[in-house]
Write an enzyme that holds these catalytic residues in place. Sequence first.
Site, PDB file in Angstrom:
ATOM      1  N   LYS A  65       0.950  -1.066   0.088  1.00 20.67           N
ATOM      2  CA  LYS A  65       0.034   0.099   0.069  1.00 20.67           C
ATOM      3  C   LYS A  65       1.076   1.205   0.065  1.00 20.67           C
ATOM      4  O   LYS A  65       0.684   1.971  -0.743  1.00 20.67           O
ATOM      5  CB  LYS A  65      -0.931   0.046   1.327  1.00 20.67           C
ATOM      6  CG  LYS A  65      -1.877  -0.951   1.122  1.00 20.67           C
ATOM      7  CD  LYS A  65      -3.061  -1.023   2.190  1.00 20.67           C
ATOM      8  CE  LYS A  65      -2.465  -1.457   3.820  1.00 20.67           C
ATOM      9  NZ  LYS A  65      -2.184  -2.883   3.636  1.00 20.67           N
ATOM     10  N   THR A  66       1.929   1.336   0.967  1.00 18.74           N
ATOM     11  CA  THR A  66       2.879   2.441   0.860  1.00 18.74           C
ATOM     12  C   THR A  66       3.556   2.499  -0.649  1.00 18.74           C
ATOM     13  O   THR A  66       3.671   3.653  -0.978  1.00 18.74           O
ATOM     14  CB  THR A  66       3.790   2.207   2.105  1.00 18.74           C
ATOM     15  OG1 THR A  66       3.244   2.191   3.435  1.00 18.74           O
ATOM     16  CG2 THR A  66       4.698   3.659   2.108  1.00 18.74           C
ATOM     17  N   ASP A 110      -1.421   6.470   6.518  1.00 18.48           N
ATOM     18  CA  ASP A 110      -1.290   4.952   6.922  1.00 18.48           C
ATOM     19  C   ASP A 110      -2.230   4.947   8.103  1.00 18.48           C
ATOM     20  O   ASP A 110      -2.174   5.846   8.977  1.00 18.48           O
ATOM     21  CB  ASP A 110       0.317   4.653   7.135  1.00 18.48           C
ATOM     22  CG  ASP A 110       0.289   3.299   6.797  1.00 18.48           C
ATOM     23  OD1 ASP A 110      -0.519   2.601   6.426  1.00 18.48           O
ATOM     24  OD2 ASP A 110       1.431   2.557   7.152  1.00 18.48           O
ATOM     25  N   THR A 159      -5.850  -1.563   7.070  1.00 21.67           N
ATOM     26  CA  THR A 159      -5.911  -2.953   6.934  1.00 21.67           C
ATOM     27  C   THR A 159      -7.277  -3.327   7.363  1.00 21.67           C
ATOM     28  O   THR A 159      -7.685  -4.722   7.235  1.00 21.67           O
ATOM     29  CB  THR A 159      -5.082  -3.705   8.033  1.00 21.67           C
ATOM     30  OG1 THR A 159      -5.394  -2.831   9.379  1.00 21.67           O
ATOM     31  CG2 THR A 159      -3.549  -3.487   7.848  1.00 21.67           C
ATOM     32  N   ARG A 218       6.476  -8.154   1.164  1.00 24.21           N
ATOM     33  CA  ARG A 218       7.285  -7.757   2.111  1.00 24.21           C
ATOM     34  C   ARG A 218       8.012  -9.095   3.089  1.00 24.21           C
ATOM     35  O   ARG A 218       9.251  -9.006   3.132  1.00 24.21           O
ATOM     36  CB  ARG A 218       6.818  -7.133   3.193  1.00 24.21           C
ATOM     37  CG  ARG A 218       7.722  -6.391   4.306  1.00 24.21           C
ATOM     38  CD  ARG A 218       6.997  -5.883   5.469  1.00 24.21           C
ATOM     39  NE  ARG A 218       6.133  -4.690   4.835  1.00 24.21           N
ATOM     40  CZ  ARG A 218       5.147  -4.120   5.837  1.00 24.21           C
ATOM     41  NH1 ARG A 218       4.637  -4.644   6.624  1.00 24.21           N
ATOM     42  NH2 ARG A 218       4.658  -3.049   5.237  1.00 24.21           N
TER      43      ARG A 218
END
Length: 334
Positions: A65-66, A110, A159, A218
């Site tokens: 997302k980032t 975020d 999330t 990740r």
Amino acid sequence: MSRLLDAKKEKEDEGSELSLRPQRLSEYIGQNELKKNLRVFIGAAKKREEPLDHVLLYGPPGLGKTTLAYVIANEMGGKVKTINGPSVEKTGDLAAILSELEPGDILFIDEIHRLPRVVEEVLYGAMEDFSLSFMVNTDGTSKALTLPLPPFTLVGATTRSGDLSSPLRARFGISAKIDFYPPKDLQEIVVRTSKVLEMPISADAAKRIAERSRGTPRIANRIFRRVRDFATFAEKSEIDVETTDQALEALKIDSLGLDDVDIKYLSTIIDRFHGGPVGLETIASAIGEEIQNLEDVYEPYLLMIGMINRTPRGRVATEKAYKHLKKSHQGSLF
Ligand code: ADE
């Protein structure tokens, strides 16, 4: 051992992760439908010389997302200002951030579901008509003051989209779910990482890592770095399957990428609660994990691969979970 699979721990990866992050949509692997749509929305906004509509990105942690917020900024030719929902405590904090934005900038928030409600309300006007309204107290009287803001794009990440208030959700023109990546995409991401970090990897070895990364880039990149350590230590110039298997074994990552928390979660349902249904709170306290961590990080993947089901009466372990853990139904109520 530290949690190799704790998808939430972004901070420790940040330095090294930055260089691994794709800068443009063309470099971003996977999420093809989303990329296709974003290309249209970004292209159209640029043609109209307007900022892109506000974007809400939701999905489990570690899926990019980032990264996507930065890719959007690069495609739009703007800068990114990043803030974290719970760290913005007062409306003044948000006002200070908003007033520093320049036209075309991206404000990335975020964990936007954790913004305090009073702060969120200031955001409404900022999103809707690029204005900042607040009350000022002078001489004992309070007045409403409205300041114009430069046109900007808010990219919110969460999330838990269900925790977002409806008025906030309604102000996002674009809302996109980021899904777990299929192994094929993760394999491509691992190969790309191996090029960026200049440590070659065989196709089979990249596939092995991809299959054990819980659909999460990740985690794939984190495993890649540890496998690379094993290869460097053994003075190998390329990561092969043998080294990868040795590393995965040493790191105790099982064939589906499940870690000790997943295993404890599943065996608790099976051994202590006859396979369920059992409430999440009960499981969390039985294994000493936070409810939210289980719900946001662990359960989405276990659900996706069909290890558990959610029922109105609680969580249930599936046949696949029994098989994977090599458990029999003995002692089960069913
Ligand atoms: N690194 C992390 N996520 C990625 C993605 N989706 N594409 C390319 N590189 C990545």
